[in-house]
Design a protein around this motif. Structure first.
Motif, mmCIF file in Angstrom:
data_model
loop_
_atom_site.group_PDB
_atom_site.id
_atom_site.type_symbol
_atom_site.label_atom_id
_atom_site.label_comp_id
_atom_site.label_asym_id
_atom_site.label_seq_id
_atom_site.Cartn_x
_atom_site.Cartn_y
_atom_site.Cartn_z
ATOM 1 N N ASP A 50 0.941 -1.503 -0.228
ATOM 2 C CA ASP A 50 -0.002 -0.098 -0.067
ATOM 3 C C ASP A 50 0.968 1.161 -0.064
ATOM 4 N N GLU A 51 0.273 2.417 -0.272
ATOM 5 C CA GLU A 51 1.067 3.503 -0.305
ATOM 6 C C GLU A 51 1.794 3.907 0.896
ATOM 7 N N GLN A 52 1.143 3.867 2.219
ATOM 8 C CA GLN A 52 1.906 4.068 3.248
ATOM 9 C C GLN A 52 3.065 3.285 3.325
ATOM 10 N N THR A 53 3.086 1.913 3.140
ATOM 11 C CA THR A 53 4.205 1.211 3.370
ATOM 12 C C THR A 53 5.097 1.552 2.404
ATOM 13 N N LYS A 54 4.732 1.860 1.251
ATOM 14 C CA LYS A 54 5.707 2.290 -0.009
ATOM 15 C C LYS A 54 6.399 3.709 0.505
ATOM 16 N N LYS A 55 5.731 4.423 1.126
ATOM 17 C CA LYS A 55 6.715 5.688 1.599
ATOM 18 C C LYS A 55 7.712 5.281 2.703
ATOM 19 N N GLU A 56 7.236 4.512 3.469
ATOM 20 C CA GLU A 56 8.072 4.052 4.388
ATOM 21 C C GLU A 56 9.338 3.346 4.057
#
Length: 79
Positions: A50-56
């Motif tokens: 997901d986008e949050q994991t990708k950013k992390e």
């Protein structure tokens, strides 16, 4: 976090899962294509990122290599 790779991709281990990120080797570093981050590698290949994991993930890679002689940078196609 463990980062390995070749001249055309890096493999990043995060939270006991690995993701292969396409890109290209540059002098003194690597340019990673953020849009190639979509799924974990087997046996978690059915789990999307997901986008949050990708950013992390991106932030963790940048942070880990920022003071290194081999820096990993990401394109800005998605950010």
């Amino acid at each position: 976090m463990k980062i390995t790779g070749t001249s055309s991709y890096i493999r990043v281990e995060l939270h006991n899962r690995s993701v292969k990120i396409q890109g290209e080797q540059l002098v003194g570093g690597f340019l990673a294509y953020s849009d190639s981050i979509a799924n974990w590698e087997p046996p978690y290949d059915d789990v999307g990122i997901d986008e949050q994991t990708k950013k992390e993930l991106i932030q963790a890679v940048i942070e880990k290599t920022k003071n290194s002689h081999f820096q990993i940078k990401f394109d800005d196609r998605t950010f």
